[in-house]
Design a protein around this motif. Structure first.
Motif, PDB file in Angstrom:
ATOM      1  N   GLU A  49       8.013   9.203   0.365  1.00  0.00           N
ATOM      2  CA  GLU A  49       8.481  10.511  -0.096  1.00  0.00           C
ATOM      3  C   GLU A  49       7.323  11.492  -0.217  1.00  0.00           C
ATOM      4  OE1 GLU A  49      11.088  12.397  -3.780  1.00  0.00           O
ATOM      5  OE2 GLU A  49      11.232  10.258  -3.338  1.00  0.00           O
ATOM      6  N   VAL A  50       6.134  10.976  -0.552  1.00  0.00           N
ATOM      7  CA  VAL A  50       4.938  11.825  -0.573  1.00  0.00           C
ATOM      8  C   VAL A  50       4.727  12.423   0.813  1.00  0.00           C
ATOM      9  CG1 VAL A  50       2.413  11.856  -0.798  1.00  0.00           C
ATOM     10  CG2 VAL A  50       3.791  10.592  -2.453  1.00  0.00           C
ATOM     11  N   LEU A  51       4.795  11.575   1.851  1.00  0.00           N
ATOM     12  CA  LEU A  51       4.600  12.039   3.223  1.00  0.00           C
ATOM     13  C   LEU A  51       5.696  13.007   3.655  1.00  0.00           C
ATOM     14  CD1 LEU A  51       2.636   9.580   3.154  1.00  0.00           C
ATOM     15  CD2 LEU A  51       3.255   9.185   5.545  1.00  0.00           C
ATOM     16  N   ASP A  52       6.901  12.782   3.167  1.00  0.00           N
ATOM     17  CA  ASP A  52       8.022  13.639   3.550  1.00  0.00           C
ATOM     18  C   ASP A  52       7.859  15.064   3.013  1.00  0.00           C
ATOM     19  OD1 ASP A  52       9.110  11.452   4.797  1.00  0.00           O
ATOM     20  OD2 ASP A  52      10.506  10.976   3.160  1.00  0.00           O
ATOM     21  N   HIS A  53       7.112  15.217   1.922  1.00  0.00           N
ATOM     22  CA  HIS A  53       6.950  16.527   1.293  1.00  0.00           C
ATOM     23  C   HIS A  53       5.623  17.205   1.638  1.00  0.00           C
ATOM     24  CE1 HIS A  53      10.516  16.580  -1.246  1.00  0.00           C
ATOM     25  NE2 HIS A  53      10.271  15.326  -1.603  1.00  0.00           N
ATOM     26  N   ALA A  54       4.593  16.432   1.953  1.00  0.00           N
ATOM     27  CA  ALA A  54       3.242  16.986   2.080  1.00  0.00           C
ATOM     28  C   ALA A  54       2.740  16.987   3.524  1.00  0.00           C
ATOM     29  CB  ALA A  54       2.284  16.198   1.196  1.00  0.00           C
ATOM     30  N   ASP A  55       1.745  17.844   3.780  1.00  0.00           N
ATOM     31  CA  ASP A  55       1.068  17.893   5.078  1.00  0.00           C
ATOM     32  C   ASP A  55      -0.295  17.211   5.007  1.00  0.00           C
ATOM     33  OD1 ASP A  55       3.151  19.434   6.260  1.00  0.00           O
ATOM     34  OD2 ASP A  55       2.324  21.229   5.306  1.00  0.00           O
ATOM     35  N   TRP A  56      -0.986  17.444   3.906  1.00  0.00           N
ATOM     36  CA  TRP A  56      -2.295  16.815   3.692  1.00  0.00           C
ATOM     37  C   TRP A  56      -2.087  15.589   2.813  1.00  0.00           C
ATOM     38  CZ3 TRP A  56      -6.599  18.608   6.147  1.00  0.00           C
ATOM     39  CH2 TRP A  56      -6.486  19.874   6.746  1.00  0.00           C
ATOM     40  N   ILE A  57      -2.428  14.427   3.346  1.00  0.00           N
ATOM     41  CA  ILE A  57      -2.202  13.164   2.642  1.00  0.00           C
ATOM     42  C   ILE A  57      -3.543  12.582   2.214  1.00  0.00           C
ATOM     43  CG2 ILE A  57      -1.098  10.916   2.716  1.00  0.00           C
ATOM     44  CD1 ILE A  57       0.789  13.330   3.203  1.00  0.00           C
ATOM     45  N   ILE A  58      -3.735  12.474   0.903  1.00  0.00           N
ATOM     46  CA  ILE A  58      -4.980  11.912   0.372  1.00  0.00           C
ATOM     47  C   ILE A  58      -4.721  10.468  -0.030  1.00  0.00           C
ATOM     48  CG2 ILE A  58      -6.743  12.094  -1.419  1.00  0.00           C
ATOM     49  CD1 ILE A  58      -6.348  15.091  -1.417  1.00  0.00           C
ATOM     50  N   LEU A  59      -5.439   9.576   0.619  1.00  0.00           N
ATOM     51  CA  LEU A  59      -5.238   8.143   0.427  1.00  0.00           C
ATOM     52  C   LEU A  59      -6.208   7.620  -0.627  1.00  0.00           C
ATOM     53  CD1 LEU A  59      -3.715   5.622   1.506  1.00  0.00           C
ATOM     54  CD2 LEU A  59      -5.594   5.335   3.144  1.00  0.00           C
ATOM     55  N   GLY A  60      -5.659   7.218  -1.777  1.00  0.00           N
ATOM     56  CA  GLY A  60      -6.499   6.789  -2.885  1.00  0.00           C
ATOM     57  C   GLY A  60      -6.192   5.395  -3.381  1.00  0.00           C
ATOM     58  N   VAL A  61      -5.763   4.520  -2.475  1.00  0.00           N
ATOM     59  CA  VAL A  61      -5.453   3.143  -2.862  1.00  0.00           C
ATOM     60  C   VAL A  61      -6.663   2.247  -2.610  1.00  0.00           C
ATOM     61  CG1 VAL A  61      -3.001   3.428  -2.415  1.00  0.00           C
ATOM     62  CG2 VAL A  61      -4.505   2.646  -0.571  1.00  0.00           C
ATOM     63  N   THR A  62      -6.591   0.999  -3.050  1.00  0.00           N
ATOM     64  CA  THR A  62      -7.655   0.044  -2.794  1.00  0.00           C
ATOM     65  C   THR A  62      -7.613  -0.388  -1.329  1.00  0.00           C
ATOM     66  OG1 THR A  62      -6.287  -1.873  -3.316  1.00  0.00           O
ATOM     67  CG2 THR A  62      -7.466  -0.819  -5.161  1.00  0.00           C
ATOM     68  N   PRO A  63      -8.707  -0.939  -0.794  1.00  0.00           N
ATOM     69  CA  PRO A  63      -8.690  -1.419   0.595  1.00  0.00           C
ATOM     70  C   PRO A  63      -7.575  -2.418   0.868  1.00  0.00           C
ATOM     71  CG  PRO A  63     -10.946  -1.327  -0.215  1.00  0.00           C
ATOM     72  CD  PRO A  63     -10.065  -1.044  -1.395  1.00  0.00           C
ATOM     73  N   GLN A  64      -7.312  -3.305  -0.086  1.00  0.00           N
ATOM     74  CA  GLN A  64      -6.278  -4.316   0.100  1.00  0.00           C
ATOM     75  C   GLN A  64      -4.889  -3.678   0.193  1.00  0.00           C
ATOM     76  OE1 GLN A  64      -8.602  -4.316  -2.301  1.00  0.00           O
ATOM     77  NE2 GLN A  64      -9.925  -6.030  -1.698  1.00  0.00           N
ATOM     78  N   VAL A  65      -4.634  -2.694  -0.657  1.00  0.00           N
ATOM     79  CA  VAL A  65      -3.350  -2.013  -0.641  1.00  0.00           C
ATOM     80  C   VAL A  65      -3.199  -1.181   0.630  1.00  0.00           C
ATOM     81  CG1 VAL A  65      -1.921  -0.276  -1.793  1.00  0.00           C
ATOM     82  CG2 VAL A  65      -3.131  -1.997  -3.144  1.00  0.00           C
ATOM     83  N   ALA A  66      -4.286  -0.579   1.079  1.00  0.00           N
ATOM     84  CA  ALA A  66      -4.239   0.228   2.298  1.00  0.00           C
ATOM     85  C   ALA A  66      -3.776  -0.605   3.487  1.00  0.00           C
ATOM     86  CB  ALA A  66      -5.608   0.834   2.578  1.00  0.00           C
ATOM     87  N   GLU A  67      -4.275  -1.839   3.575  1.00  0.00           N
ATOM     88  CA  GLU A  67      -3.905  -2.721   4.684  1.00  0.00           C
ATOM     89  C   GLU A  67      -2.396  -3.003   4.693  1.00  0.00           C
ATOM     90  OE1 GLU A  67      -5.760  -4.141   7.073  1.00  0.00           O
ATOM     91  OE2 GLU A  67      -7.757  -3.480   6.456  1.00  0.00           O
ATOM     92  N   LYS A  68      -1.802  -3.036   3.510  1.00  0.00           N
ATOM     93  CA  LYS A  68      -0.372  -3.322   3.406  1.00  0.00           C
ATOM     94  C   LYS A  68       0.485  -2.064   3.556  1.00  0.00           C
ATOM     95  CE  LYS A  68      -1.023  -7.252   0.239  1.00  0.00           C
ATOM     96  NZ  LYS A  68      -0.727  -7.787  -1.115  1.00  0.00           N
ATOM     97  N   VAL A  69       0.010  -0.964   2.974  1.00  0.00           N
ATOM     98  CA  VAL A  69       0.839   0.234   2.883  1.00  0.00           C
ATOM     99  C   VAL A  69       0.797   1.104   4.139  1.00  0.00           C
ATOM    100  CG1 VAL A  69       1.068   2.449   1.674  1.00  0.00           C
ATOM    101  CG2 VAL A  69       0.791   0.333   0.369  1.00  0.00           C
ATOM    102  N   LEU A  70      -0.395   1.364   4.673  1.00  0.00           N
ATOM    103  CA  LEU A  70      -0.518   2.326   5.775  1.00  0.00           C
ATOM    104  C   LEU A  70       0.388   2.014   6.972  1.00  0.00           C
ATOM    105  CD1 LEU A  70      -4.281   3.380   5.920  1.00  0.00           C
ATOM    106  CD2 LEU A  70      -2.304   4.789   5.382  1.00  0.00           C
ATOM    107  N   PRO A  71       0.428   0.755   7.438  1.00  0.00           N
ATOM    108  CA  PRO A  71       1.273   0.477   8.615  1.00  0.00           C
ATOM    109  C   PRO A  71       2.764   0.695   8.379  1.00  0.00           C
ATOM    110  CG  PRO A  71      -0.351  -1.267   8.283  1.00  0.00           C
ATOM    111  CD  PRO A  71      -0.354  -0.420   7.042  1.00  0.00           C
ATOM    112  N   THR A  72       3.181   0.763   7.116  1.00  0.00           N
ATOM    113  CA  THR A  72       4.609   0.917   6.819  1.00  0.00           C
ATOM    114  C   THR A  72       5.037   2.376   6.704  1.00  0.00           C
ATOM    115  OG1 THR A  72       4.380   0.927   4.392  1.00  0.00           O
ATOM    116  CG2 THR A  72       4.471  -1.221   5.489  1.00  0.00           C
ATOM    117  N   LEU A  73       4.076   3.283   6.638  1.00  0.00           N
ATOM    118  CA  LEU A  73       4.403   4.696   6.425  1.00  0.00           C
ATOM    119  C   LEU A  73       4.697   5.407   7.739  1.00  0.00           C
ATOM    120  CD1 LEU A  73       1.704   5.600   3.741  1.00  0.00           C
ATOM    121  CD2 LEU A  73       4.122   5.089   3.372  1.00  0.00           C
TER     122      LEU A  73
END
Length: 227
Positions: A64-88
């Motif tokens: 929903e963050v991506l659905d509303h915003a143009d500039w996306i600031i990624l502030g998760v841990t490296p481990q979470v990034a590996e899990k979350v980014l491919p799903t967005l």
């Protein structure tokens, strides 16, 4: 000339300590028109940020963050990034700003669509107060403009330079230790802690001001003037 009516739509995936500091800095120090969208994790923290300004909205999910915003600031841990980014699901208008200094830009790009623009920004906690260095790689005029109101932006040419300057931040603790020791020393020599701190802080401030007013090539020899 920048269109002052343009509304920047900035989304935060991950609202940890540094992301929260950036949000507070944007609220307090940015002159730009913006809307800020936060992912729902860290409920207490996001609630406080939303209460701080009407421009801040807590969304129901990372997507929903991506659905509303143009500039996306990624502030998760490296481990979470590996899990979350491919799903967005990113779109062509998105621009990703990674705060994850340990993860290379190349690795971030492997986890997102190939056409997505990606930059790395490395601020320090001082950003909340509108001060301190902010590393940017690679250079980007819009990101520079956004963050230059929140501190001193230093653009680097590669990630090796980025890592080198990040290493400088290890001096923060020794610096404050020196201040503590000097102030304590004064308090042991017939000075109140307050008076010792007053003088010590003014002294270090003068040293820094002298360096800032000196040509860069001459800074390396300033110590000779003080001996």
């Amino acid at each position: 000339m920048e269109n002052t009516k343009t509304v920047l739509k900035i989304g935060f995936v991950g609202v940890g300590t540094m992301a929260s500091a950036i949000v507070r800095a944007l609220i307090s120090h940015s002159s730009k028109n913006m809307q800020i969208f936060l992912s729902p994790r860290s409920a207490e923290r996001t609630k406080e940020l939303a209460a701080a300004s009407e421009i801040v909205t807590v969304t129901g999910s990372n997507q929903e963050v991506l659905d509303h915003a143009d500039w996306i600031i990624l502030g998760v841990t490296p481990q979470v990034a590996e899990k979350v980014l491919p799903t967005l699901k990113f779109n062509k208008n998105h621009h990703l700003i990674s705060l994850i200094s340990p993860v290379s830009l190349a690795r971030i790009k492997e986890m997102v669509p190939a056409e997505l623009a990606v930059n790395k920004v490395v601020p320090l906690p001082f950003i909340e107060h509108g001060t301190g260095p902010i590393l940017l790689y690679p250079d980007n005029d819009e990101i520079y403009s956004l963050f230059s109101e929140l501190g001193h932006v230093v653009t680097v040419e590669n990630e090796y330079q980025l890592d080198a300057l990040i290493t400088v931040t290890a001096l923060a603790s020794p610096f404050y230790r020196v201040l503590s020791e000097v102030i304590d020393w004064g308090s042991e020599h017939d000075l109140s802690v307050e008076k010792s701190a007053d003088y010590t802080l003014a002294f270090f401030d003068a040293l820094l001001h002298r360096a800032q007013e000196t040509d860069t090539n001459e800074i390396l020899d300033l110590w000779r003037e003080m001996t």
